[in-house]
Design an enzyme around this catalytic site. Structure first.
Site, PDB file in Angstrom:
ATOM      1  N   TYR A 105       0.850  -1.194   0.000  1.00 26.37           N
ATOM      2  CA  TYR A 105       0.000   0.000   0.000  1.00 26.37           C
ATOM      3  C   TYR A 105       0.883   1.242   0.000  1.00 26.37           C
ATOM      4  O   TYR A 105       0.570   2.236  -0.658  1.00 26.37           O
ATOM      5  CB  TYR A 105      -0.924  -0.005   1.227  1.00 26.37           C
ATOM      6  CG  TYR A 105      -1.942  -1.110   1.194  1.00 26.37           C
ATOM      7  CD1 TYR A 105      -3.131  -0.968   0.485  1.00 26.37           C
ATOM      8  CD2 TYR A 105      -1.721  -2.311   1.867  1.00 26.37           C
ATOM      9  CE1 TYR A 105      -4.077  -1.994   0.442  1.00 26.37           C
ATOM     10  CE2 TYR A 105      -2.660  -3.331   1.831  1.00 26.37           C
ATOM     11  CZ  TYR A 105      -3.829  -3.164   1.121  1.00 26.37           C
ATOM     12  OH  TYR A 105      -4.745  -4.175   1.075  1.00 26.37           O
ATOM     13  N   ASN A 128     -12.167  -0.790  -5.421  1.00 27.36           N
ATOM     14  CA  ASN A 128     -11.916  -1.149  -6.819  1.00 27.36           C
ATOM     15  C   ASN A 128     -13.081  -1.972  -7.380  1.00 27.36           C
ATOM     16  O   ASN A 128     -13.339  -3.071  -6.922  1.00 27.36           O
ATOM     17  CB  ASN A 128     -10.602  -1.937  -6.901  1.00 27.36           C
ATOM     18  CG  ASN A 128     -10.333  -2.506  -8.271  1.00 27.36           C
ATOM     19  OD1 ASN A 128     -10.877  -2.059  -9.271  1.00 27.36           O
ATOM     20  ND2 ASN A 128      -9.476  -3.509  -8.305  1.00 27.36           N
ATOM     21  N   CYS A 136      -5.926  -5.442  -7.621  1.00 26.09           N
ATOM     22  CA  CYS A 136      -5.807  -5.048  -6.215  1.00 26.09           C
ATOM     23  C   CYS A 136      -5.322  -6.199  -5.336  1.00 26.09           C
ATOM     24  O   CYS A 136      -4.771  -5.957  -4.255  1.00 26.09           O
ATOM     25  CB  CYS A 136      -7.144  -4.504  -5.704  1.00 26.09           C
ATOM     26  SG  CYS A 136      -8.556  -5.552  -6.026  1.00 26.09           S
ATOM     27  N   HIS A 137      -5.463  -7.434  -5.805  1.00 30.97           N
ATOM     28  CA  HIS A 137      -4.990  -8.587  -5.022  1.00 30.97           C
ATOM     29  C   HIS A 137      -3.470  -8.617  -4.904  1.00 30.97           C
ATOM     30  O   HIS A 137      -2.937  -9.298  -4.043  1.00 30.97           O
ATOM     31  CB  HIS A 137      -5.511  -9.898  -5.630  1.00 30.97           C
ATOM     32  CG  HIS A 137      -5.057 -10.129  -7.029  1.00 30.97           C
ATOM     33  ND1 HIS A 137      -5.641  -9.497  -8.115  1.00 30.97           N
ATOM     34  CD2 HIS A 137      -4.068 -10.903  -7.530  1.00 30.97           C
ATOM     35  CE1 HIS A 137      -5.035  -9.892  -9.224  1.00 30.97           C
ATOM     36  NE2 HIS A 137      -4.071 -10.739  -8.891  1.00 30.97           N
ATOM     37  N   GLU A 163      -0.764 -16.816  -9.316  1.00 32.83           N
ATOM     38  CA  GLU A 163       0.307 -15.994  -9.888  1.00 32.83           C
ATOM     39  C   GLU A 163       1.689 -16.355  -9.349  1.00 32.83           C
ATOM     40  O   GLU A 163       2.688 -15.773  -9.760  1.00 32.83           O
ATOM     41  CB  GLU A 163       0.015 -14.508  -9.633  1.00 32.83           C
ATOM     42  CG  GLU A 163      -1.221 -14.028 -10.371  1.00 32.83           C
ATOM     43  CD  GLU A 163      -1.419 -12.522 -10.322  1.00 32.83           C
ATOM     44  OE1 GLU A 163      -0.515 -11.796  -9.852  1.00 32.83           O
ATOM     45  OE2 GLU A 163      -2.478 -12.066 -10.772  1.00 32.83           O
TER      46      GLU A 163
END
Length: 172
Positions: A105, A128, A136-137, A163
């Site tokens: 952040y 979002n 945003c993850h 990912e």
């Protein structure tokens, strides 16, 4: 009137809606079609019409490919106009975080006004409307803990695992 598509993915029921400008809402996988319908209605200031379009179909296809591990970028037009100026700035910054990478952040805050904006960034990230496509993850706490996620922490873990970045986080 916004148009929406609800579809089943290997992860559960999902939804997408569009305006005349582009995709403007994505509902993360849920257990029921009804829950997705409810979320789509809650995200729209006007009635949502079920339907199909080339843009919704492209977004559906790209999301399904992503969840299957076959895609790591998105190229459908987006409509971020429902956010404030600051939220749109944060969301555009989120789009610069590449697949397979994590940012804090504070990293986002430094790019949108300074480290003292970290809490406001957290609020904007949580608002979002286009999770996955606006990733945003990939945003975690500065101590490498998971942080929050509007779709729930189990969904965030699943996306980060897809990912390959989950092992980089502190276990708490």
């Amino acid at each position: 009137m916004p148009r929406a598509m609800i579809f089943f993915s290997p992860w559960g029921w999902m939804g997408i809606s569009e305006s005349s400008k582009g995709i403007h809402a994505i509902v993360l996988p849920k257990r029921s079609k009804r829950a997705v319908e409810s979320d789509l209605r809650a995200q729209s200031s006007e009635p949502v019409q079920q339907g199909e379009s080339a843009r919704l179909e492209a977004a559906r296809h790209q999301l399904l490919d992503y969840l299957a591990g076959k895609r790591n970028t998105f190229d459908v037009p987006l409509d971020l106009s429902r956010g404030t100026s600051f939220q749109r700035h944060v969301w555009r910054t989120l789009r610069r975080v590449p697949y397979g990478k994590l940012r804090s952040y504070q990293w986002i805050a430094a790019r949108v006004g300074g480290p003292h904006y970290a809490r406001a960034v957290g609020n904007a990230v949580g608002a979002n409307p286009l999770p996955i496509v606006v990733p945003c993850h990939r945003i975690v706490a500065h101590d490498a803990s998971l942080g929050g996620f509007s779709g729930g922490l189990s969904m965030k873990r699943k996306l980060l695992s897809l990912e390959g970045t989950l092992p980089q986080l502190q276990r708490r």
